[in-house]
Design an enzyme around this catalytic site. Structure first.
Site, PDB file in Angstrom:
ATOM      1  N   HIS A 158      16.514  12.238  39.560  1.00 61.14           N
ATOM      2  CA  HIS A 158      17.620  12.467  38.625  1.00 61.14           C
ATOM      3  C   HIS A 158      18.319  13.785  38.956  1.00 61.14           C
TER       4      HIS A 158
ATOM      5  N   ASP B 185      48.219  16.614  55.006  1.00 56.24           N
ATOM      6  CA  ASP B 185      46.902  16.003  54.841  1.00 56.24           C
ATOM      7  C   ASP B 185      45.880  17.128  54.930  1.00 56.24           C
TER       8      ASP B 185
ATOM      9  N   TRP C 236      13.586  18.768  41.439  1.00 52.44           N
ATOM     10  CA  TRP C 236      14.733  18.949  42.347  1.00 52.44           C
ATOM     11  C   TRP C 236      14.633  20.290  43.053  1.00 52.44           C
TER      12      TRP C 236
ATOM     13  N   SER D   3      27.114  17.339  55.779  1.00 55.36           N
ATOM     14  CA  SER D   3      28.315  16.798  55.147  1.00 55.36           C
ATOM     15  C   SER D   3      29.036  17.868  54.336  1.00 55.36           C
ATOM     16  N   SER D   4      28.263  18.623  53.550  1.00 56.25           N
ATOM     17  CA  SER D   4      28.892  19.650  52.720  1.00 56.25           C
ATOM     18  C   SER D   4      29.543  20.721  53.565  1.00 56.25           C
TER      19      SER D   4
ATOM     20  N   HIS E  34      20.916  29.377  43.406  1.00 56.83           N
ATOM     21  CA  HIS E  34      21.781  29.977  42.399  1.00 56.83           C
ATOM     22  C   HIS E  34      23.261  29.845  42.771  1.00 56.83           C
TER      23      HIS E  34
ATOM     24  N   GLU F 163      24.470  27.619  44.357  1.00 54.35           N
ATOM     25  CA  GLU F 163      24.730  26.195  44.149  1.00 54.35           C
ATOM     26  C   GLU F 163      25.231  25.895  42.736  1.00 54.35           C
TER      27      GLU F 163
ATOM     28  N   TYR G 263      26.945  27.730  40.871  1.00 50.10           N
ATOM     29  CA  TYR G 263      28.355  28.128  40.767  1.00 50.10           C
ATOM     30  C   TYR G 263      29.241  27.242  41.625  1.00 50.10           C
TER      31      TYR G 263
ATOM     32  N   SER H 263      41.526  25.427  34.305  1.00 47.60           N
ATOM     33  CA  SER H 263      42.650  26.357  34.395  1.00 47.60           C
ATOM     34  C   SER H 263      43.965  25.653  34.704  1.00 47.60           C
TER      35      SER H 263
ATOM     36  N   HIS I  62      16.292  35.361  39.251  1.00 46.16           N
ATOM     37  CA  HIS I  62      16.143  35.161  37.802  1.00 46.16           C
ATOM     38  C   HIS I  62      15.513  33.810  37.489  1.00 46.16           C
ATOM     39  N   HIS I  63      15.361  32.967  38.514  1.00 53.83           N
ATOM     40  CA  HIS I  63      14.623  31.716  38.299  1.00 53.83           C
ATOM     41  C   HIS I  63      13.132  31.930  38.499  1.00 53.83           C
TER      42      HIS I  63
ATOM     43  N   THR J 179      32.671  35.934  33.828  1.00 56.14           N
ATOM     44  CA  THR J 179      32.766  34.647  33.156  1.00 56.14           C
ATOM     45  C   THR J 179      33.460  34.815  31.812  1.00 56.14           C
TER      46      THR J 179
ATOM     47  N   LYS K 173      37.086  34.793  32.157  1.00 56.59           N
ATOM     48  CA  LYS K 173      37.641  33.444  32.240  1.00 56.59           C
ATOM     49  C   LYS K 173      37.793  32.824  30.866  1.00 56.59           C
TER      50      LYS K 173
ATOM     51  N   ARG L  34       8.987  21.662  30.316  1.00 57.60           N
ATOM     52  CA  ARG L  34       9.803  20.619  30.918  1.00 57.60           C
ATOM     53  C   ARG L  34       8.958  19.830  31.919  1.00 57.60           C
TER      54      ARG L  34
HETATM   55  C1  HEA Z   1      24.961  17.790  36.998  1.00 51.81           C
HETATM   56  C2  HEA Z   1      23.808  17.423  36.877  1.00 51.81           C
HETATM   57  C3  HEA Z   1      23.177  16.628  35.773  1.00 51.81           C
HETATM   58  C4  HEA Z   1      23.694  15.689  34.917  1.00 51.81           C
HETATM   59  C5  HEA Z   1      25.100  15.168  34.850  1.00 51.81           C
HETATM   60  C6  HEA Z   1      22.612  15.285  34.070  1.00 51.81           C
HETATM   61  C7  HEA Z   1      22.732  14.325  33.065  1.00 51.81           C
HETATM   62  C8  HEA Z   1      21.715  13.992  32.176  1.00 51.81           C
HETATM   63  N1  HEA Z   1      20.433  14.488  32.168  1.00 51.81           N
HETATM   64 FE1  HEA Z   1      19.672  15.809  33.501  1.00 51.81          FE
HETATM   65  N2  HEA Z   1      18.903  17.108  34.840  1.00 51.81           N
HETATM   66  C9  HEA Z   1      19.578  17.724  35.857  1.00 51.81           C
HETATM   67  C10 HEA Z   1      20.926  17.619  36.128  1.00 51.81           C
HETATM   68  C11 HEA Z   1      21.788  16.772  35.442  1.00 51.81           C
HETATM   69  N3  HEA Z   1      21.475  15.957  34.406  1.00 51.81           N
HETATM   70  C12 HEA Z   1      18.700  18.543  36.630  1.00 51.81           C
HETATM   71  C13 HEA Z   1      19.066  19.393  37.842  1.00 51.81           C
HETATM   72  C14 HEA Z   1      17.437  18.402  36.043  1.00 51.81           C
HETATM   73  C15 HEA Z   1      16.148  19.087  36.465  1.00 51.81           C
HETATM   74  C16 HEA Z   1      15.306  18.156  37.275  1.00 51.81           C
HETATM   75  C17 HEA Z   1      13.991  18.758  37.551  1.00 51.81           C
HETATM   76  O1  HEA Z   1      13.326  19.220  36.617  1.00 51.81           O
HETATM   77  O2  HEA Z   1      13.618  18.783  38.721  1.00 51.81           O
HETATM   78  C18 HEA Z   1      17.607  17.502  34.919  1.00 51.81           C
HETATM   79  C19 HEA Z   1      16.564  17.144  34.068  1.00 51.81           C
HETATM   80  C20 HEA Z   1      16.739  16.364  32.933  1.00 51.81           C
HETATM   81  C21 HEA Z   1      15.741  16.188  31.926  1.00 51.81           C
HETATM   82  C22 HEA Z   1      14.372  16.835  31.916  1.00 51.81           C
HETATM   83  C23 HEA Z   1      13.394  15.998  32.644  1.00 51.81           C
HETATM   84  C24 HEA Z   1      12.062  16.648  32.731  1.00 51.81           C
HETATM   85  O3  HEA Z   1      11.959  17.856  32.633  1.00 51.81           O
HETATM   86  O4  HEA Z   1      11.110  15.886  32.931  1.00 51.81           O
HETATM   87  C25 HEA Z   1      16.268  15.342  30.973  1.00 51.81           C
HETATM   88  C26 HEA Z   1      15.578  14.916  29.765  1.00 51.81           C
HETATM   89  O5  HEA Z   1      16.146  14.609  28.803  1.00 51.81           O
HETATM   90  C27 HEA Z   1      17.605  15.015  31.405  1.00 51.81           C
HETATM   91  C28 HEA Z   1      18.477  14.181  30.720  1.00 51.81           C
HETATM   92  C29 HEA Z   1      19.785  13.928  31.124  1.00 51.81           C
HETATM   93  C30 HEA Z   1      20.656  12.997  30.435  1.00 51.81           C
HETATM   94  C31 HEA Z   1      20.290  12.193  29.235  1.00 51.81           C
HETATM   95  C32 HEA Z   1      21.864  13.038  31.111  1.00 51.81           C
HETATM   96  C33 HEA Z   1      23.097  12.259  30.763  1.00 51.81           C
HETATM   97  O6  HEA Z   1      24.194  13.124  30.722  1.00 51.81           O
HETATM   98  C34 HEA Z   1      23.331  11.150  31.760  1.00 51.81           C
HETATM   99  C35 HEA Z   1      24.394  10.218  31.258  1.00 51.81           C
HETATM  100  C36 HEA Z   1      24.823   9.230  32.295  1.00 51.81           C
HETATM  101  C37 HEA Z   1      24.499   7.924  32.302  1.00 51.81           C
HETATM  102  C38 HEA Z   1      23.592   7.334  31.308  1.00 51.81           C
HETATM  103  C39 HEA Z   1      24.977   7.025  33.415  1.00 51.81           C
HETATM  104  C40 HEA Z   1      26.243   6.251  33.160  1.00 51.81           C
HETATM  105  C41 HEA Z   1      26.111   5.086  32.267  1.00 51.81           C
HETATM  106  C42 HEA Z   1      25.554   3.913  32.624  1.00 51.81           C
HETATM  107  C43 HEA Z   1      24.923   3.650  33.926  1.00 51.81           C
HETATM  108  C44 HEA Z   1      25.568   2.831  31.660  1.00 51.81           C
HETATM  109  C45 HEA Z   1      24.211   2.414  31.182  1.00 51.81           C
HETATM  110  C46 HEA Z   1      23.765   3.330  30.096  1.00 51.81           C
HETATM  111  C47 HEA Z   1      22.809   3.034  29.201  1.00 51.81           C
HETATM  112  C48 HEA Z   1      21.944   1.834  29.317  1.00 51.81           C
HETATM  113  C49 HEA Z   1      22.568   3.945  28.042  1.00 51.81           C
HETATM  114  N4  HEA Z   1      17.865  15.653  32.587  1.00 51.81           N
HETATM  115  C1  HEA Z   2      26.766  24.847  36.348  1.00 45.79           C
HETATM  116  C2  HEA Z   2      25.664  25.373  36.430  1.00 45.79           C
HETATM  117  C3  HEA Z   2      25.198  26.658  35.810  1.00 45.79           C
HETATM  118  C4  HEA Z   2      25.900  27.743  35.330  1.00 45.79           C
HETATM  119  C5  HEA Z   2      27.386  27.969  35.284  1.00 45.79           C
HETATM  120  C6  HEA Z   2      24.905  28.675  34.859  1.00 45.79           C
HETATM  121  C7  HEA Z   2      25.218  29.914  34.309  1.00 45.79           C
HETATM  122  C8  HEA Z   2      24.289  30.898  34.026  1.00 45.79           C
HETATM  123  N1  HEA Z   2      22.918  30.764  34.082  1.00 45.79           N
HETATM  124 FE1  HEA Z   2      21.921  29.074  34.556  1.00 45.79          FE
HETATM  125  N2  HEA Z   2      20.911  27.489  35.300  1.00 45.79           N
HETATM  126  C9  HEA Z   2      21.446  26.343  35.839  1.00 45.79           C
HETATM  127  C10 HEA Z   2      22.784  26.070  35.972  1.00 45.79           C
HETATM  128  C11 HEA Z   2      23.801  26.945  35.615  1.00 45.79           C
HETATM  129  N3  HEA Z   2      23.649  28.165  35.032  1.00 45.79           N
HETATM  130  C12 HEA Z   2      20.411  25.427  36.234  1.00 45.79           C
HETATM  131  C13 HEA Z   2      20.607  24.071  36.871  1.00 45.79           C
HETATM  132  C14 HEA Z   2      19.204  26.042  35.930  1.00 45.79           C
HETATM  133  C15 HEA Z   2      17.790  25.514  36.066  1.00 45.79           C
HETATM  134  C16 HEA Z   2      17.346  25.212  37.424  1.00 45.79           C
HETATM  135  C17 HEA Z   2      15.968  24.646  37.391  1.00 45.79           C
HETATM  136  O1  HEA Z   2      15.015  25.415  37.189  1.00 45.79           O
HETATM  137  O2  HEA Z   2      15.833  23.421  37.536  1.00 45.79           O
HETATM  138  C18 HEA Z   2      19.553  27.342  35.355  1.00 45.79           C
HETATM  139  C19 HEA Z   2      18.610  28.289  34.980  1.00 45.79           C
HETATM  140  C20 HEA Z   2      18.914  29.582  34.653  1.00 45.79           C
HETATM  141  C21 HEA Z   2      17.942  30.629  34.565  1.00 45.79           C
HETATM  142  C22 HEA Z   2      16.437  30.502  34.842  1.00 45.79           C
HETATM  143  C23 HEA Z   2      15.727  30.062  33.635  1.00 45.79           C
HETATM  144  C24 HEA Z   2      14.291  29.789  33.906  1.00 45.79           C
HETATM  145  O3  HEA Z   2      13.990  28.869  34.673  1.00 45.79           O
HETATM  146  O4  HEA Z   2      13.469  30.489  33.337  1.00 45.79           O
HETATM  147  C25 HEA Z   2      18.626  31.767  34.202  1.00 45.79           C
HETATM  148  C26 HEA Z   2      17.992  33.098  34.005  1.00 45.79           C
HETATM  149  O5  HEA Z   2      18.587  34.082  34.092  1.00 45.79           O
HETATM  150  C27 HEA Z   2      20.026  31.406  34.087  1.00 45.79           C
HETATM  151  C28 HEA Z   2      21.048  32.287  33.755  1.00 45.79           C
HETATM  152  C29 HEA Z   2      22.399  31.968  33.774  1.00 45.79           C
HETATM  153  C30 HEA Z   2      23.449  32.918  33.456  1.00 45.79           C
HETATM  154  C31 HEA Z   2      23.280  34.355  33.032  1.00 45.79           C
HETATM  155  C32 HEA Z   2      24.638  32.251  33.618  1.00 45.79           C
HETATM  156  C33 HEA Z   2      26.011  32.836  33.458  1.00 45.79           C
HETATM  157  O6  HEA Z   2      26.858  32.461  34.510  1.00 45.79           O
HETATM  158  C34 HEA Z   2      26.650  32.467  32.149  1.00 45.79           C
HETATM  159  C35 HEA Z   2      27.841  33.331  31.838  1.00 45.79           C
HETATM  160  C36 HEA Z   2      28.628  32.868  30.653  1.00 45.79           C
HETATM  161  C37 HEA Z   2      28.652  33.423  29.432  1.00 45.79           C
HETATM  162  C38 HEA Z   2      27.784  34.600  29.079  1.00 45.79           C
HETATM  163  C39 HEA Z   2      29.491  32.873  28.322  1.00 45.79           C
HETATM  164  C40 HEA Z   2      30.929  33.323  28.300  1.00 45.79           C
HETATM  165  C41 HEA Z   2      31.107  34.786  28.245  1.00 45.79           C
HETATM  166  C42 HEA Z   2      31.693  35.463  27.230  1.00 45.79           C
HETATM  167  C43 HEA Z   2      32.285  34.779  26.053  1.00 45.79           C
HETATM  168  C44 HEA Z   2      31.838  36.934  27.412  1.00 45.79           C
HETATM  169  C45 HEA Z   2      31.092  37.805  26.498  1.00 45.79           C
HETATM  170  C46 HEA Z   2      29.629  37.536  26.478  1.00 45.79           C
HETATM  171  C47 HEA Z   2      28.648  38.461  26.456  1.00 45.79           C
HETATM  172  C48 HEA Z   2      28.863  39.904  26.745  1.00 45.79           C
HETATM  173  C49 HEA Z   2      27.273  38.034  26.107  1.00 45.79           C
HETATM  174  N4  HEA Z   2      20.166  30.076  34.362  1.00 45.79           N
HETATM  175 CU    CU Z   3      20.583  30.842  38.545  1.00 49.70          CU
END
Ligand code: HEA
Ligand code: HEA
Ligand code: CU
Ligand code: CUA
Lengths: 526, 324, 381
Positions: free
Chosen positions: A70, A99, A135, A163-164, A247, A249, A251, A262, A296-297, A322, A325, A444
């Site tokens: 997933h 293009d 993942w 590819s990327s 990380h 990634e 962004y 925007s 921070h992870h 951020t 923005k 989790r």
């Molecule tokens: C961009 C990335 C992305 C997106 C879009 C989503 C989307 C969703 N994710 Fe996420 N998720 C991750 C990235 C993402 N996730 C990542 C990185 C992890 C961590 C994995 C790890 O721990 O290694 C994670 C882990 C994760 C967990 C934790 C699993 C665990 O720790 O064991 C859960 C649990 O609720 C969850 C739920 C969902 C749900 C309900 C959606 C929903 O938004 C999905 C909705 C979409 C659909 C359902 C598909 C379209 C519709 C159909 C095909 C029609 C049929 C539908 C029905 C029959 C209802 N996700």
């Molecule tokens: C699109 C993806 C995305 C984005 C944008 C972010 C944004 C941020 N993430 Fe997140 N993060 C993930 C995707 C993302 N993260 C994923 C996938 C994981 C889990 C991976 C895994 O373990 O599977 C994760 C996990 C993760 C962790 C690790 C948690 C853990 O495993 O223990 C941390 C810890 O620092 C963190 C921090 C942040 C911070 C500080 C931002 C900042 O960029 C956020 C900044 C934004 C704001 C703060 C709000 C707007 C700001 C204002 C309104 C200004 C004023 C605010 C203040 C002065 C407070 N993220």
């Molecule tokens: Cu991070």
């Protein structure tokens, strides 16, 4: 060279052999949506298993495979390609290029993806099952203790990276080299800017991911000890390398989404973006900072305290650009003339929910508190707020916004708004309670949980199904629009939209700019 | 060739549909599928069982290489036919530049890993420093030095070694690759390799000067020398690997020293082979096809950038793998 | 500095959270908990306060940002005849919204830093416990100056029947173990945390301790618990199939109870030592070995020796072959596979028994056996 520009060829070969950025964009978009369905289906299996305590549907080993696939499929198969698709469609039209810079390579970048994901998905049927180490595939669970399918996974990642990288090189070359005369950097639409910076990030970090999986490959098959202390290596080395990629990634995932928002918010506020320049600088700052916050992870791996502090401070800093923005978007809406068509609704949803996700991110950044949050559902809630309500919502907004331009037909607004509201409610129902269970102590990546987490998990599962079903409505709406939507022919589909792509005919012709357009200096960026 | 200085707009050449990408995909996917199967047979498979992994891999890679060949052929033909504007050429330049940048990041990963294990992990395992003051408990008797001539597993020794962190068995080298004996510097291969590679960068530059001044003979001669130097490098590297395995006990299993050594030098060596092949192709284009002119020789330029990049990587390698 | 503000926030947020929980709450205090637990240690409380403080600041900023946004949404809509003004770019405003968040972050960083330093202050521990994560159980070893360490494994106690919904689930479903860690109250205990196979993470929320258990490395953490009680946690790093099934239970007792418990454990260890010197009959060995097999091997080799994660035991060439080779696999494992070195996990009596059992069960009628002394000698080499 004769000037024979015909329309698209017929049949399968049009898609297989195409060099047209619009065709390739379309393929990326459909491909990413199908991956979204696949990854979503896996999420539904996860949520169904977690509906109640006890094991009901799947075995723990399979559950881990679902979580892993997933995450992988959503990140690499759904979100990233969807924004590449958008880039393909829009960047040439936005900067006045005929293009993409390297069209054949562009086609190759795309066609690599489907067979690779097929290979990745086929690991489910291999002996020992699919990769099941999350993942983030931490070693040694993903190496010494992994099923043989890990080899296929490793090579898939290599090829996805290829590819990327090619896709990004193409975008960089296009933006740097193909802008129409007069389209200076500081006149480019923000979407182009965010993609340019994203492409830099990709070229910089995809090779690092390739390096990480290469070390895994060596440890699995060739007896090296990168991730084994017995030979002088360190499992945590894997995490450093992975997150140096990982990380940036996240962004990579969100910056193009920022770009989309925007473009759309000014259009429906009928008012220029408040601070174009600061938006560009903020994007660049976020990209820069993303390279120095990776650990921070890893607050709980036992880093020396100085490292812990450094990564904590650096991470907190990201809130500043951020914030710039978020404030910019809000100020753009301020004293505008707002209307709330579906794209705008999704952008507002994005704005609110992404900010909430950002706040939880900031909480996670606080190292001592993260000792309590780490690897709980609080983290899961955080990243679904930024990735689903962030990236996926903005993607939905983008499709509604540009679809009429692409196919010359208008989508059904009522259905669009319904899609938004069901998504919004379903999403929050699914992921808000995860903050609670996470804080209360639910780890989790577990297939079964203690009884006190039951109610919130049920809510979460119900919300997830609602959100998932709303995507069916989305799919229906898109197909109905393409097949039988109300035709539109005004180049400017939305009265507030600005930019080159809104000056060409609707639907956009197969070849856009035979000769570069004149950029009106008064019309800076949109 | 027209140049962009003319005020008029030059058309950017957008190629027609092409089968190249689809074929390259088929080749690539077949080869990785085959390669993964080969490795799995090796590690998990039953030695008595015949598999078709090698066939799949070979077919895939041949198909892939053939596609690449025709891809470049098409591109070259287009260029000769004058379809490429100056703008398109700039796209190629940008493409090559960012490709090399991505390669830099790939090597950066392995250098990063090397610094991390040398400067932090090693001492920690030996129970030093803030990150590992208790690790001595696990790896009693392990003292750290670089190159690491005794793995923690060996230090613990005997039955104890297998009882913990049972993630493989690692027997370290008995001789290091570092510079040892000032009296026999001439027998120290890495030094020769450094000299060879540095001079090849130089000869490559002379070849470039040659084509810039329209002197094809000079170009061919110095390019040929460059390719030969590249081959000499690869040969010496092979000799060194043989020595490492047979005489020094430095193998892939030799703990982190062997791991980082072979990873860095191995990928570098692979890049030298790629670079030399690229240069060889340019040489053949010039000798057999009479291609390249003083102001249009991008194929050569791109390969030479690549060559210089490989050279710079070696300088770092020499410094961090062999000397420091 | 921010103490007053923190109190105010707590006062304000407390009721909100309570209200939320009261609405959704169905039963007892821990059930449907919506917030982090303050825990039972001074550090836990500091972390909790920090958490509430950051949450509070974010909430306030959020209310501000969303307030402005919703104001525009309500009042500046086209349908109400709003006409767009065209202002943009204002250096003053932009500097303000860069500098102010930065200052807010500074204020956040101060208590975060001091709390972190406190968490890292491992000095002056009064006792050490070596915690080792295994797939999928914990081993606790009480490190004793005199070298007479007490050690034992702590396994999930919840029966499979509850997990597979055949029996009703008990109160501590999935959070109960056969043998908890026992520590004295008001004592600074240092945990030396490591892993044996893959990375695990030792986490007890009430103690606010979470630290990864990394094979080959020892991480330090500590706690000093104020209140006697039973505190429960779980492994917090994905460690394979049964990651969700390796709970942690820490039993905090009075100092007297602790020393009583410790002498009990030491006596147990002495008893095992006695057994080591003895010779057993085949039946005795098989009986004991069956219990050991079910506890330690079944998860991978299956109830009928049919295999699973591990290879089949029934009819295995090694099990039905040279007895020394078989013993060697048991003691040293198979490097590079999930087959661990059990020599460090099982005492010699249990090892002898389980090897004997494998040779005489599942249709492997070898009839031969291993005695504890053989195991001892094999380990000595
Ligand atoms: C961009 C990335 C992305 C997106 C879009 C989503 C989307 C969703 N994710 Fe996420 N998720 C991750 C990235 C993402 N996730 C990542 C990185 C992890 C961590 C994995 C790890 O721990 O290694 C994670 C882990 C994760 C967990 C934790 C699993 C665990 O720790 O064991 C859960 C649990 O609720 C969850 C739920 C969902 C749900 C309900 C959606 C929903 O938004 C999905 C909705 C979409 C659909 C359902 C598909 C379209 C519709 C159909 C095909 C029609 C049929 C539908 C029905 C029959 C209802 N996700
Ligand atoms: C699109 C993806 C995305 C984005 C944008 C972010 C944004 C941020 N993430 Fe997140 N993060 C993930 C995707 C993302 N993260 C994923 C996938 C994981 C889990 C991976 C895994 O373990 O599977 C994760 C996990 C993760 C962790 C690790 C948690 C853990 O495993 O223990 C941390 C810890 O620092 C963190 C921090 C942040 C911070 C500080 C931002 C900042 O960029 C956020 C900044 C934004 C704001 C703060 C709000 C707007 C700001 C204002 C309104 C200004 C004023 C605010 C203040 C002065 C407070 N993220
Ligand atoms: Cu991070
Ligand atoms: Cu042990 Cu998770």
């Amino acid at each position: 060279m004769g000037d024979h520009h015909h329309g698209p060829a017929k049949g399968l070969s049009r898609w297989l052999f195409t060099t047209n950025h619009k065709d390739i964009g379309t393929m990326y978009l459909w491909f990413s949506f199908s991956m979204f369905m696949l990854g979503g289906t896996f999420a539904m299996i996860i949520r169904a298993e977690l509906f109640q305590p006890g094991l009901q549907l799947v075995e723990p080993a399979f559950f881990n495979q679902m979580t892993t696939l997933h995450g992988l499929i959503m990140v690499f198969g759904a979100i990233m390609p969807s924004f590449v698709g958008l880039a393909n469609w829009l960047i040439p039209m936005m900067i006045g290029a005929p293009d993409m810079a390297l069209p054949r390579m562009n086609n190759w970048s795309f066609w690599i993806l489907p067979p690779t994901f097929l290979l990745l998905a086929s690991t489910l049927f291999m002996e020992g099952g699919a990769p099941a180490a999350g993942w983030t595939f931490y070693a040694p669970l993903s190496t010494t203790y992994a099923a043989p399918s890990v080899t296929f996974f490793i090579f898939s990642v290599h090829v996805l990276g290829l590819s990327s990288i090619m896709g990004s090189i193409n975008i960089i070359a296009t933006v740097m080299n193909m802008r129409a005369p007069g389209m200076t950097y500081m006149k480019m639409p923000l979407f182009v800017w965010t993609w340019l910076i994203t492409a830099f990030l990709l070229v910089a970090v995809m090779p690092v991911l390739a390096g990480a999986v290469t070390m895994m490959l060596m440890d699995v098959h060739f007896g090296t000890s990168f991730f084994s202390a017995a030979g002088g290596g360190d499992p945590v080395l894997f995490q450093h390398v992975f997150w140096f990629f990982g990380h940036p990634e996240v962004y990579i995932i969100i910056l193009p989404a920022f770009g989309v928002v925007s473009q759309i918010i000014p259009a429906f506020s009928r008012k220029p973006l408040f601070g174009y320049d600061s938006m560009v600088y903020a994007t660049a700052s976020i990209a820069f900072l993303s390279f120095i916050v990776w650990a921070h992870h890893m607050y709980t791996v036992g880093m020396p305290v100085a490292g812990e502090l450094f990564f904590m401070y650096a991470t907190m800093l990201i809130a500043v650009p951020t914030g710039v923005k978020v404030f910019n978007w809000v100020t753009t809406m301020w004293r505008g003339s707002l209307s709330f068509e579906t794209p705008m609704l999704f952008c507002i949803g994005f704005l609110v929910l992404f900010t909430i996700g950002g706040f939880t991110g900031l909480m996670l950044a606080i190292a001592p508190s993260d000792f309590q949050y780490h690897d709980t559902y609080f983290v899961v809630a955080h990243f679904h707020y930024v990735m689903v309500a962030g990236a996926v919502f903005s993607m939905s907004a983008a499709i509604y916004f540009w679809l009429p331009k692409w196919c010359g037909r208008m989508y059904n607004e009522t259905m669009g708004k319904t899609h938004f509201w069901i998504s919004f409610i379903g999403f929050n129902l699914a992921f808000f309670p995860q903050h609670f269970v996470g804080l209360a102590g639910m780890p989790r990546r577990i297939p079964d949980y203690a009884l006190q987490f039951t109610d919130f998990n049920m809510m979460s599962s119900i919300g997830a199904f609602i959100y998932g079903l709303s995507q069916v409505l989305f799919l229906y709406n898109v197909i109905a629009t393409i097949v039988a939507g109300k035709p539109v022919s005004d180049p400017k589909v939305w009265d507030g939209a600005e930019g080159l792509e809104w000056t060409i005919p609707t639907p956009a012709p197969y070849h856009t700019f035979e000769t570069p357009p004149k950029i009106d200096p008064a019309h800076a960026h949109s | 060739m027209t140049s962009q200085t003319s005020a008029g707009y030059e058309k950017y050449y957008v190629p027609e549909k092409s089968r190249l990408a689809a074929c390259a995909t088929i080749g690539l996917i077949l080869s990785i599928f085959g390669a993964a199967n080969i490795m799995n047979d090796m590690t998990f498979g039953d030695p008595g069982q015949e598999t078709s992994s090698w066939t799949i891999f070979t077919l895939g890679i041949l198909f892939f290489l053939a596609t690449l060949f025709s891809w470049f052929r098409v591109t070259i033909k287009e260029n000769i036919a004058g379809m490429n504007s100056a703008q398109l050429k700039k796209s190629y330049v940008l493409g090559m530049f960012w490709f090399i940048f991505s390669e830099v990041m790939f090597f950066f990963t392995f250098f990063g890993a090397l610094f991390f294990v040398r400067n932090l992990v090693g001492p920690w395992l030996a129970g030093e420093g803030e990150g590992g003051r208790m690790n001595g408990l696990l790896w009693e008797g392990f003292t750290f030095s670089w190159p690491m001539m005794q793995t923690p597993q060996e230090a613990v020794g005997g039955a104890g070694a297998q009882l913990m962190a049972n993630n493989g068995s690692f027997t370290s080298a008995h001789t290091s690759m570092s510079f040892r004996d000032a009296h026999s510097w001439w027998a120290w291969l890495p030094l020769w390799n450094t000299i060879i590679l540095l001079s090849s960068s130089f000869t490559c530059h002379i070849a470039h000067m040659g084509i810039l001044s329209g002197n094809r003979k000079k170009f061919n001669l110095w390019l040929a020398i460059t390719v030969l130097l590249g081959l000499a490098f690869v040969y010496l590297q092979a000799v060194e690997y043989h020595e490492a395995y047979v005489e020094f006990g430095l193998t892939l299993n030799a703990g982190i020293y062997g791991s980082t050594f072979f990873m860095l030098t191995g990928f570098h060596g692979f890049h030298v082979m790629m670079g030399a092949t690229m240069l060889l192709i340019q040489l053949l284009r010039s000798v057999l096809g009479g291609q390249f002119t003083a102001d249009d020789h991008f194929g050569f330029e791109a390969s030479s950038w690549y060559w210089h990049f490989v050279d710079v990587v070696w300088v770092f390698l020499f410094l961090f793998v062999y000397i420091l | 500095m921010c103490f007053e503000a923190k109190r105010l926030l707590k006062l304000a947020l407390g009721p909100v959270l309570m209200l939320v929980s009261a609405v959704v709450l169905a039963y007892g205090p821990e059930v449907n908990q919506v917030n982090m637990a303050p825990g039972v240690t001074a550090v836990g409380e500091r972390i909790y306060d920090l958490h509430m403080w950051i949450l509070g600041v974010c909430t306030v900023i959020g209310v501000g940002v969303f307030g402005v946004m919703f104001y525009s949404i309500i009042n500046h809509r086209k349908s109400k005849g709003a006409v767009a003004s065209h202002f943009h770019e204002s250096t003053k405003v932009e500097i303000a919204w860069t500098v102010i968040p930065f200052l807010i972050l500074l204020v956040m960083a101060v208590p975060s830093t001091s709390t972190l330093l406190e968490v890292y202050n491992n000095d002056d521990a009064e006792m050490d416990i070596l915690v080792t994560g295994f797939q999928w159980k914990w081993k606790y070893e009480y490190i004793d100056e005199s070298g007479e360490n007490v050690s034992f494994f702590s396994n999930l106690r919840t029966p499979q029947s509850e997990i597979h919904n055949a029996d009703p689930k008990g109160e501590y479903y999935l959070l109960e173990v056969d043998e908890p860690m026992v520590i004295p109250v008001n004592t600074k205990v240092r945990f030396l945390i490591t892993g044996n196979d893959v990375i695990h993470s030792w986490w007890v929320p009430d103690l606010a301790v979470k630290r990864d258990a990394i094979p080959g490395f020892i991480n330090e953490a500590w706690t000093k618990v104020d209140t006697v009680g039973v505190y429960r946690g779980q492994c917090a790093e994905l460690c394979g199939k049964d990651h969700g099934f390796m709970p942690i239970v820490v039993n905090v007792v009075s100092k007297e109870d602790y020393s009583q418990w410790l002498s009990g454990k030491q006596a147990e260890a002495a008893a095992i030592k006695e057994l080591m010197a003895q010779t057993f009959t085949l039946d005795q060995q098989v009986e004991r070995g069956k219990a050991v097999y079910e506890r330690s091997c079944l998860a991978c080799h299956g109830a009928n020796g049919e295999g699973g994660v591990g290879k089949a035991i029934a009819g295995s060439a090694i099990v039905t072959g040279d007895i020394n080779k078989h013993l060697d696999v048991g003691i040293n494992g198979v490097p590079g596979t999930a087959m661990q070195a059990f020599g460090g996990q099982l005492n010699d009596v249990d090892m002898a028994a389980v090897i004997t059992y494998q040779r005489n069960a599942f249709g492997n009628n070898m009839g031969d056996m291993v005695q504890p002394i053989d195991v001892y000698n094999h380990k000595k080499g």
